[in-house]
Design a protein around this motif. Structure first.
Motif, PDB file in Angstrom:
ATOM      1  N   LEU A   6      86.955  44.186  55.089  1.00 24.20           N
ATOM      2  CA  LEU A   6      87.206  43.179  54.852  1.00 24.20           C
ATOM      3  C   LEU A   6      87.088  43.001  53.050  1.00 24.20           C
ATOM      4  N   GLU A   7      88.111  42.455  52.414  1.00 20.84           N
ATOM      5  CA  GLU A   7      88.150  42.470  51.211  1.00 20.84           C
ATOM      6  C   GLU A   7      88.316  41.054  49.957  1.00 20.84           C
ATOM      7  N   ASP A   8      87.379  40.533  49.466  1.00 24.85           N
ATOM      8  CA  ASP A   8      87.451  39.297  49.050  1.00 24.85           C
ATOM      9  C   ASP A   8      87.941  37.778  50.827  1.00 24.85           C
ATOM     10  N   GLY A   9      87.146  38.772  51.869  1.00 30.13           N
ATOM     11  CA  GLY A   9      87.773  37.351  53.039  1.00 30.13           C
ATOM     12  C   GLY A   9      88.968  37.837  53.346  1.00 30.13           C
ATOM     13  N   VAL A  10      89.197  39.200  53.200  1.00 25.20           N
ATOM     14  CA  VAL A  10      90.893  39.701  53.233  1.00 25.20           C
ATOM     15  C   VAL A  10      90.807  40.686  54.915  1.00 25.20           C
ATOM     16  N   PRO A  11      91.364  41.188  55.806  1.00 27.28           N
ATOM     17  CA  PRO A  11      90.827  42.379  56.400  1.00 27.28           C
ATOM     18  C   PRO A  11      91.956  43.141  55.417  1.00 27.28           C
ATOM     19  N   LEU A  12      91.603  44.100  55.472  1.00 29.49           N
ATOM     20  CA  LEU A  12      92.453  45.646  54.745  1.00 29.49           C
ATOM     21  C   LEU A  12      92.871  46.238  55.923  1.00 29.49           C
ATOM     22  N   PRO A  13      94.168  46.858  55.610  1.00 29.35           N
ATOM     23  CA  PRO A  13      95.209  47.038  56.639  1.00 29.35           C
ATOM     24  C   PRO A  13      95.286  48.729  56.861  1.00 29.35           C
ATOM     25  N   ASP A  14      94.079  48.975  56.562  1.00 32.30           N
ATOM     26  CA  ASP A  14      93.621  50.747  57.007  1.00 32.30           C
ATOM     27  C   ASP A  14      93.583  50.489  58.759  1.00 32.30           C
ATOM     28  N   ILE A  15      93.996  51.867  58.728  1.00 30.33           N
ATOM     29  CA  ILE A  15      93.981  51.746  61.160  1.00 30.33           C
ATOM     30  C   ILE A  15      92.308  52.203  60.933  1.00 30.33           C
ATOM     31  N   PRO A  16      92.481  51.416  61.786  1.00 30.19           N
ATOM     32  CA  PRO A  16      90.563  51.756  62.617  1.00 30.19           C
ATOM     33  C   PRO A  16      89.873  52.993  62.933  1.00 30.19           C
ATOM     34  N   LYS A  29      83.055  35.365  58.493  1.00 29.18           N
ATOM     35  CA  LYS A  29      83.766  35.931  56.650  1.00 29.18           C
ATOM     36  C   LYS A  29      84.944  36.655  56.153  1.00 29.18           C
ATOM     37  N   VAL A  30      86.024  35.794  57.288  1.00 32.42           N
ATOM     38  CA  VAL A  30      87.343  35.757  56.752  1.00 32.42           C
ATOM     39  C   VAL A  30      87.884  34.990  55.731  1.00 32.42           C
ATOM     40  N   ASN A  31      88.401  34.944  55.155  1.00 31.89           N
ATOM     41  CA  ASN A  31      89.265  33.104  54.696  1.00 31.89           C
ATOM     42  C   ASN A  31      90.555  33.073  55.569  1.00 31.89           C
ATOM     43  N   TYR A  32      90.172  32.293  55.863  1.00 35.83           N
ATOM     44  CA  TYR A  32      91.498  31.824  56.567  1.00 35.83           C
ATOM     45  C   TYR A  32      92.761  31.003  56.123  1.00 35.83           C
ATOM     46  N   GLU A  33      92.518  30.395  54.944  1.00 37.78           N
ATOM     47  CA  GLU A  33      93.340  30.397  54.126  1.00 37.78           C
ATOM     48  C   GLU A  33      94.105  31.297  53.310  1.00 37.78           C
ATOM     49  N   LYS A  34      93.414  32.456  53.130  1.00 42.45           N
ATOM     50  CA  LYS A  34      94.480  33.783  52.408  1.00 42.45           C
ATOM     51  C   LYS A  34      95.304  34.091  53.227  1.00 42.45           C
ATOM     52  N   PHE A  35      94.118  34.348  54.571  1.00 41.33           N
ATOM     53  CA  PHE A  35      95.101  34.835  55.802  1.00 41.33           C
ATOM     54  C   PHE A  35      94.843  34.475  57.049  1.00 41.33           C
ATOM     55  N   ASP A  36      96.527  33.565  56.639  1.00 41.09           N
ATOM     56  CA  ASP A  36      96.562  33.031  58.003  1.00 41.09           C
ATOM     57  C   ASP A  36      97.291  33.575  58.604  1.00 41.09           C
ATOM     58  N   MET A  37      97.658  32.653  60.283  1.00 42.65           N
ATOM     59  CA  MET A  37      98.132  33.035  61.232  1.00 42.65           C
ATOM     60  C   MET A  37      98.779  33.688  61.586  1.00 42.65           C
ATOM     61  N   ASN A  38     100.347  33.673  60.044  1.00 42.25           N
ATOM     62  CA  ASN A  38     101.405  34.057  60.447  1.00 42.25           C
ATOM     63  C   ASN A  38     100.981  35.818  59.879  1.00 42.25           C
ATOM     64  N   LYS A  39      99.995  35.716  58.946  1.00 48.43           N
ATOM     65  CA  LYS A  39      99.699  37.061  58.285  1.00 48.43           C
ATOM     66  C   LYS A  39      99.062  38.444  59.664  1.00 48.43           C
ATOM     67  N   LEU A  40      97.863  37.383  60.492  1.00 44.18           N
ATOM     68  CA  LEU A  40      97.265  38.060  61.736  1.00 44.18           C
ATOM     69  C   LEU A  40      98.329  38.552  62.602  1.00 44.18           C
ATOM     70  N   CYS A  41      99.368  37.293  62.679  1.00 45.88           N
ATOM     71  CA  CYS A  41     100.486  37.950  64.153  1.00 45.88           C
ATOM     72  C   CYS A  41     100.794  39.308  63.402  1.00 45.88           C
ATOM     73  N   LYS A  42     100.591  39.356  62.407  1.00 50.79           N
ATOM     74  CA  LYS A  42     102.133  40.399  61.087  1.00 50.79           C
ATOM     75  C   LYS A  42     100.393  41.448  61.752  1.00 50.79           C
ATOM     76  N   TYR A  43      99.102  41.713  61.359  1.00 51.66           N
ATOM     77  CA  TYR A  43      98.261  42.750  61.469  1.00 51.66           C
ATOM     78  C   TYR A  43      98.770  42.717  62.739  1.00 51.66           C
ATOM     79  N   ILE A  44      98.879  41.872  64.566  1.00 54.85           N
ATOM     80  CA  ILE A  44      98.570  42.332  65.591  1.00 54.85           C
ATOM     81  C   ILE A  44     101.036  43.558  66.094  1.00 54.85           C
ATOM     82  N   LYS A  45     101.304  42.254  64.955  1.00 55.90           N
ATOM     83  CA  LYS A  45     102.669  43.672  65.369  1.00 55.90           C
ATOM     84  C   LYS A  45     102.197  45.042  64.622  1.00 55.90           C
ATOM     85  N   GLU A  46     101.960  45.287  63.764  1.00 54.58           N
ATOM     86  CA  GLU A  46     101.717  46.544  63.083  1.00 54.58           C
ATOM     87  C   GLU A  46     100.538  46.968  63.849  1.00 54.58           C
TER      88      GLU A  46
END
Length: 463
Positions: free
Chosen positions: A145-155, A179-196
């Motif tokens: 995480l960085e500033d409450g936002v997950p980073l896009p690295d492949i785990p 530790k996640v800021n869900y205002e910055k990292f909202d559900m649309n961004k999370l779903c984008k992560y899932i799809k990636e």
């Protein structure tokens, strides 16, 4: 009606032919009214019972008729619970039990940056050319995480799947992680992560990968932010059919009430169906905390869950979890025949005992339902004698008969003389001395010993 019955000041009188009022006729009137009221109450009661039974039977019908997807977690879940560390040898022993049960799918490891025992075990399986087409791995959706936002690295966990050739994945994440800021990292961004992640898995592991998305903090999120769960479920359910994953997983640590989990399960399943994802799997995992885990498991299956991911025995994190042995044998007890075609159900009890011994170094607690030593004990002289006279007293599913094992007589202070004779024959074989009279004398001696303050056991050869 009041005037005809002559009700006055709370006392009812009936007029006789001479126009006089008698208390006898009043009593008959009260009795008639009471009978009518009782009949009405009885009809209401019976109708209510039938309606409630019908409602429950509709849920039982779901359990009776369903196929059950099991992803076995004996290799991993028992690692979390084990006081003694697993070795490659113990992993191999558990793996053999999984195969004997007929479980096609199983978790091999939750990969991270360290070299875990599962890594070493996989190297052995690969060297032995073991078929790993049914193997799953737990993988994090993100690791940094960085500033409450997950980073896009492949785990790392996904990278290790590629290294070991594990093509089936359960991607795990939380919707309320502090530790996640869900205002910055909202559900649309999370779903984008899932799809990636889905796209990466299919591009790097296999186009045929079985993929589950696990909402790890499902219960807490449904309590406090149910809209987040809806967003993820709706997103996954509305993907084009060719892009959809295998299903959704969810879990509870034993804190949520069974009724709440049932409602939440139904709501999620309904959303999946509304979106046209009828064939999507929805699998559940529940831990023990308040003695409700097995009932909760069945209730969720009755309300729309399609499977479970768990070990064959209860060994697991914290106080353990609802295991497949107990769940499947309960389904069979309730009338399900489909699971008997899917799995080697008559071996499940033996596997649960064996995996418990491998993981803990001890036999299961004697009072563990289904696979504890006491689960097949024959108890209580009164009930035992009554069963001989009227088998319908304890009619229904007989687990010992189903498993092809013999019930064991347990001799206690409540055992009858007949049961004591059976125990003698069980331990020493047939003998002319083993009569009902001898059994009755021994029963009395047991009670005399107790009265004298002697706490003896009478269940073993020595006893």
């Amino acid at each position: 009606l009041r005037s005809k019955m002559g009700i006055f000041k709370g006392l009812t009188f009936m007029q006789n032919k001479k126009g006089t009022r008698t208390k006898n006729s009043s009593k008959r009137s009260k009795s008639a009214i009471s009978s009518v009221a009782a009949l009405s109450s009885n009809v209401t009661f019976m109708s209510e019972v039938q309606n409630l039974v019908d409602e429950r039977n509709r849920k039982l019908d779901v359990i009776k008729s369903m196929e059950l997807l099991v992803i076995d977690n004996s290799l991993r879940e028992t690692t979390v619970a084990s006081i003694k560390a697993h070795t490659v040898e113990s992993k191999r022993a558990i793996f053999e039990e999984i195969k004997r049960c007929g479980f096609k799918y199983y978790f091999v490891e939750a990969f991270n940056t360290e070299t875990r025992m599962g890594d070493l075990f996989l190297e052995e399986l690969i060297a032995d050319k073991e078929d790993l087409s049914g193997a799953f791995a737990f993988c994090e959706m993100w690791e940094r995480l960085e500033d409450g936002v997950p980073l896009p690295d492949i785990p790392v966990s996904l990278q290790k799947c590629k290294k070991f050739g594990i093509m089936n994945v359960m991607i795990e994440f939380d919707l309320m992680y502090h530790k996640v800021n869900y205002e910055k990292f909202d559900m649309n961004k999370l779903c984008k992560y899932i799809k990636e992640r889905i796209d990466w898995i299919r591009a790097n592991l296999s186009q045929k990968s079985l993929i589950f998305v696990n909402i790890r903090d499902f219960s807490n999120t449904m309590k406090h932010h149910p809209g987040r769960v809806w967003h993820v479920v709706h997103f996954l359910s509305t993907l084009p059919p060719e892009e959809r994953v295998t299903g959704i997983a969810y879990e509870d640590m034993g804190k949520a009430l069974m009724d709440h989990l049932a409602v939440w399960t139904k709501a999620v399943r309904n959303e999946m169906i509304r979106c046209g994802w009828e064939d999507g799997q929805f699998i559940f995992h529940v831990h023990e905390q308040w003695g409700m885990m097995h009932a909760t498991n069945l209730e969720c299956l009755a309300n729309g869950a399609t499977g479970i991911w768990c070990a064959v025995c209860t060994e697991g994190a914290a106080m353990g979890h609802a295991d497949s042995c107990t769940t499947i044998l309960n389904m069979i007890r309730l009338g399900n025949t489909t699971v008997q075609k899917q799995y080697n159900c008559k071996y499940l009890r033996d596997a649960a005992i064996r995996v418990t011994e491998i993981a803990s170094g001890n036999s299961p607690d004697p009072r563990t339902p289904i696979y504890g030593d006491c689960a097949l004990d024959m108890l209580f002289g009164g009930t035992f004698t009554a069963m001989g006279e009227d088998p319908t007293i304890c009619e229904g599913f007989d687990m010992a008969e189903f498993l092809g094992v013999k019930r064991v007589v347990r001799v206690t202070t409540m055992a009858s003389g007949e049961m004591i004779v059976l125990k003698l024959k069980e331990l020493f074989g047939e003998n002319d001395q083993f009569t009902e009279e001898l059994g009755e004398e021994m029963r009395k001696q047991i009670l005399e010993n107790a009265a004298e303050g002697r706490r003896e056991e009478y269940n073993s050869v020595v006893g």
